[in-house]
Design a protein around this motif. Structure first.
Motif, mmCIF file in Angstrom:
data_model
loop_
_atom_site.group_PDB
_atom_site.id
_atom_site.type_symbol
_atom_site.label_atom_id
_atom_site.label_comp_id
_atom_site.label_asym_id
_atom_site.label_seq_id
_atom_site.Cartn_x
_atom_site.Cartn_y
_atom_site.Cartn_z
ATOM 1 N N GLN A 27 0.816 -1.203 0.000
ATOM 2 C CA GLN A 27 0.000 0.000 0.000
ATOM 3 C C GLN A 27 0.852 1.256 0.000
ATOM 4 O O GLN A 27 0.509 2.256 -0.623
ATOM 5 C CB GLN A 27 -0.913 -0.021 1.232
ATOM 6 C CG GLN A 27 -2.008 1.029 1.244
ATOM 7 C CD GLN A 27 -2.864 0.903 2.491
ATOM 8 O OE1 GLN A 27 -2.365 0.905 3.602
ATOM 9 N NE2 GLN A 27 -4.159 0.784 2.309
ATOM 10 N N GLY A 28 1.983 1.207 0.703
ATOM 11 C CA GLY A 28 2.803 2.402 0.835
ATOM 12 C C GLY A 28 3.783 2.622 -0.289
ATOM 13 O O GLY A 28 4.143 3.769 -0.581
ATOM 14 N N ILE A 29 4.245 1.565 -0.955
ATOM 15 C CA ILE A 29 5.307 1.703 -1.963
ATOM 16 C C ILE A 29 4.898 2.600 -3.133
ATOM 17 O O ILE A 29 5.693 3.442 -3.565
ATOM 18 C CB ILE A 29 5.756 0.310 -2.444
ATOM 19 C CG1 ILE A 29 6.620 -0.356 -1.356
ATOM 20 C CG2 ILE A 29 6.536 0.405 -3.752
ATOM 21 C CD1 ILE A 29 7.038 -1.771 -1.683
ATOM 22 N N PRO A 30 3.682 2.482 -3.708
ATOM 23 C CA PRO A 30 3.353 3.391 -4.823
ATOM 24 C C PRO A 30 3.416 4.863 -4.434
ATOM 25 O O PRO A 30 3.890 5.695 -5.206
ATOM 26 C CB PRO A 30 1.922 2.965 -5.207
ATOM 27 C CG PRO A 30 1.800 1.564 -4.726
ATOM 28 C CD PRO A 30 2.602 1.497 -3.470
ATOM 29 N N PHE A 31 2.938 5.194 -3.220
ATOM 30 C CA PHE A 31 2.973 6.583 -2.797
ATOM 31 C C PHE A 31 4.384 7.011 -2.404
ATOM 32 O O PHE A 31 4.744 8.184 -2.529
ATOM 33 C CB PHE A 31 2.000 6.793 -1.642
ATOM 34 C CG PHE A 31 0.567 6.566 -2.032
ATOM 35 C CD1 PHE A 31 -0.127 7.513 -2.762
ATOM 36 C CD2 PHE A 31 -0.078 5.394 -1.697
ATOM 37 C CE1 PHE A 31 -1.438 7.302 -3.134
ATOM 38 C CE2 PHE A 31 -1.394 5.164 -2.058
ATOM 39 C CZ PHE A 31 -2.079 6.125 -2.781
ATOM 40 N N LEU A 32 5.176 6.064 -1.905
ATOM 41 C CA LEU A 32 6.579 6.367 -1.658
ATOM 42 C C LEU A 32 7.277 6.692 -2.972
ATOM 43 O O LEU A 32 8.093 7.628 -3.045
ATOM 44 C CB LEU A 32 7.263 5.181 -0.973
ATOM 45 C CG LEU A 32 8.758 5.340 -0.680
ATOM 46 C CD1 LEU A 32 8.991 6.493 0.280
ATOM 47 C CD2 LEU A 32 9.328 4.048 -0.115
ATOM 48 N N LEU A 33 6.972 5.943 -4.014
ATOM 49 C CA LEU A 33 7.540 6.231 -5.324
ATOM 50 C C LEU A 33 7.091 7.600 -5.823
ATOM 51 O O LEU A 33 7.893 8.360 -6.387
ATOM 52 C CB LEU A 33 7.132 5.140 -6.316
ATOM 53 C CG LEU A 33 7.644 5.319 -7.756
ATOM 54 C CD1 LEU A 33 9.165 5.384 -7.778
ATOM 55 C CD2 LEU A 33 7.128 4.189 -8.638
ATOM 56 N N VAL A 80 8.578 13.263 -6.880
ATOM 57 C CA VAL A 80 8.442 14.696 -6.634
ATOM 58 C C VAL A 80 9.722 15.252 -6.014
ATOM 59 O O VAL A 80 10.200 16.331 -6.374
ATOM 60 C CB VAL A 80 7.228 14.970 -5.727
ATOM 61 C CG1 VAL A 80 7.148 16.444 -5.363
ATOM 62 C CG2 VAL A 80 5.945 14.524 -6.417
ATOM 63 N N SER A 81 10.298 14.507 -5.060
ATOM 64 C CA SER A 81 11.522 14.947 -4.407
ATOM 65 C C SER A 81 12.661 15.099 -5.407
ATOM 66 O O SER A 81 13.380 16.112 -5.412
ATOM 67 C CB SER A 81 11.918 13.934 -3.321
ATOM 68 O OG SER A 81 13.185 14.241 -2.772
ATOM 69 N N ALA A 87 4.942 9.529 0.984
ATOM 70 C CA ALA A 87 5.420 10.467 -0.020
ATOM 71 C C ALA A 87 5.908 11.767 0.593
ATOM 72 O O ALA A 87 6.766 12.439 0.031
ATOM 73 C CB ALA A 87 4.300 10.757 -1.028
ATOM 74 N N SER A 88 5.377 12.160 1.741
ATOM 75 C CA SER A 88 5.669 13.479 2.279
ATOM 76 C C SER A 88 7.073 13.590 2.847
ATOM 77 O O SER A 88 7.665 14.674 2.822
ATOM 78 C CB SER A 88 4.644 13.837 3.368
ATOM 79 O OG SER A 88 4.752 12.959 4.481
ATOM 80 N N VAL A 89 7.642 12.509 3.358
ATOM 81 C CA VAL A 89 8.964 12.584 3.987
ATOM 82 C C VAL A 89 10.054 12.935 2.976
ATOM 83 O O VAL A 89 10.817 13.881 3.198
ATOM 84 C CB VAL A 89 9.283 11.280 4.735
ATOM 85 C CG1 VAL A 89 10.711 11.301 5.263
ATOM 86 C CG2 VAL A 89 8.313 11.077 5.892
ATOM 87 N N PRO A 90 10.191 12.217 1.850
ATOM 88 C CA PRO A 90 11.223 12.615 0.898
ATOM 89 C C PRO A 90 11.000 13.995 0.302
ATOM 90 O O PRO A 90 11.959 14.710 0.008
ATOM 91 C CB PRO A 90 11.182 11.524 -0.176
ATOM 92 C CG PRO A 90 9.860 10.872 -0.021
ATOM 93 C CD PRO A 90 9.502 10.976 1.425
#
Length: 341
Positions: free
Chosen positions: A70-76, A81-82, A122-125
């Motif tokens: 669930q988290g990997i697509p938004f991490l990508l 964006v980063s 996604a917000s951290v990077p």
């Protein structure tokens, strides 16, 4: 003259050693969960394949894969964006968009969180990239907290999960934005430079295009943050197995205990902000304010987010920032629930 040629090979060897050490760290961290799973399956599987153990292991694997996938697509999305910010956006853009005064920049950055349709992964990077581009840490941290909580995707999902209850959407927006702004102002007033380890600025290369910098930034951020996402998912899965559901049922009848309980539950369940409204709506035994606290705390403080913050900004920062954010989010949720619900 021969002595003048010694420093160059030494620097080259030192740089190669540092690159190798970083690559080894990311490889070990990112593959930790896969190694553990392979060990259980290949070595301990035959021994632990009992009727009592098999459901527990299956449940652990289900929760772990759900959180990670669930988290990997938004991490990508966040790392894209980063990397784009670092490669293509000049520093002068942020100086024009944000006020120079950090106290004034905080609410602007918090409100800007509405433009990024991603989750907390996604917000951290992105926040790290903003700091590298010269944005004040307080403003970047306000954006970090608000982006996964008040973006349009989250608000629409909340309205669908709670049909006919627009005040739940308004309460979530108000409590989340208030938490982000308050945390930014608290950092302006009490934050110390030694608590925060800013992401190192990437060395600029005289040769190579901006696309080369984009590719290098994307690769570094995704591998670095992905390892800590895996660790957070493993911790959330372990909690789901260790804590029995009967313990949670004890608190549902008390309005004073149900709110902090769901705030704690949001930390350990690590539900993506785009999906947490549906989880909260299913918790029908809890009060509306308790379910609001679950939706406000989750996108700002959970195990995978704490792990990501620790890997990006340092463990000392993550411990302080996450604990204070949890308290502020709990208070904001309680006030918004009392006022609007």
């Amino acid at each position: 003259m021969d002595d003048q040629h010694y420093p160059e090979p030494r620097r080259t060897l030192a740089d190669a050693a540092r690159v190798a050490a970083r690559a080894l760290f990311h490889l070990v961290t990112g593959g930790l969960a896969l190694i553990a799973i392979a060990t259980v399956v290949s070595v301990l599987g035959p021994t632990l394949a009992l009727d009592l153990a098999t459901p527990a292991m299956a449940a652990w694997w289900t929760v772990f894969t759900a959180v990670a996938v669930q988290g990997i697509p938004f991490l990508l999305l966040g790392t894209l964006v980063s990397a784009a910010i670092g490669a293509f956006v000049p520093e002068r853009v942020f100086s024009k968009l944000l006020p120079r005064n950090p106290a004034l920049a905080v609410p602007v950055a918090g409100a800007a969180g509405v433009v990024l349709p991603g989750c907390e992964c996604a917000s951290v990077p992105v926040a790290g990239s903003l700091m590298r581009r010269g944005v004040a840490p307080a403003a970047a941290l306000a954006f970090l907290l608000s982006a996964p909580a008040i973006n349009p995707v989250v608000l629409v999902a909340t309205s669908i999960a709670f049909p006919g209850r627009p005040m739940m959407v308004a309460a979530r927006l108000a409590a989340s934005l208030a938490t982000a702004v308050v945390m930014g102002w608290l950092w302006v007033r009490f934050g110390r430079d030694e608590w925060l380890r800013p992401p190192p600025a990437r060395a600029a290369r005289s040769t190579g295009s901006r696309w080369d910098g984009f590719r290098a930034g994307l690769q570094h951020d995704f591998l670095h943050a992905g390892g800590f996402l895996v660790l957070g998912a493993a911790a959330a899965a372990t909690f789901n197995i260790v804590v029995p559901r009967s313990v949670l049922d004890v608190f549902t009848g008390s309005p004073w205990l149900s709110v902090p309980l769901l705030a704690v539950l949001a930390v350990v369940l690590c539900v993506c902000s785009e999906a947490d409204a549906f989880v909260a709506a299913s918790l029908t035994g809890f009060s509306p304010t308790a379910r609001l606290a679950f939706m406000v705390v989750g996108p700002m403080v959970d195990l995978k987010l704490i792990a990501l913050q620790a890997g990006t900004f340092g463990r000392s920062f993550a411990a302080r920032f996450s604990s204070v954010t949890w308290v502020v989010a709990l208070v904001s949720s309680s006030l918004a629930g009392w006022w609007l619900l």
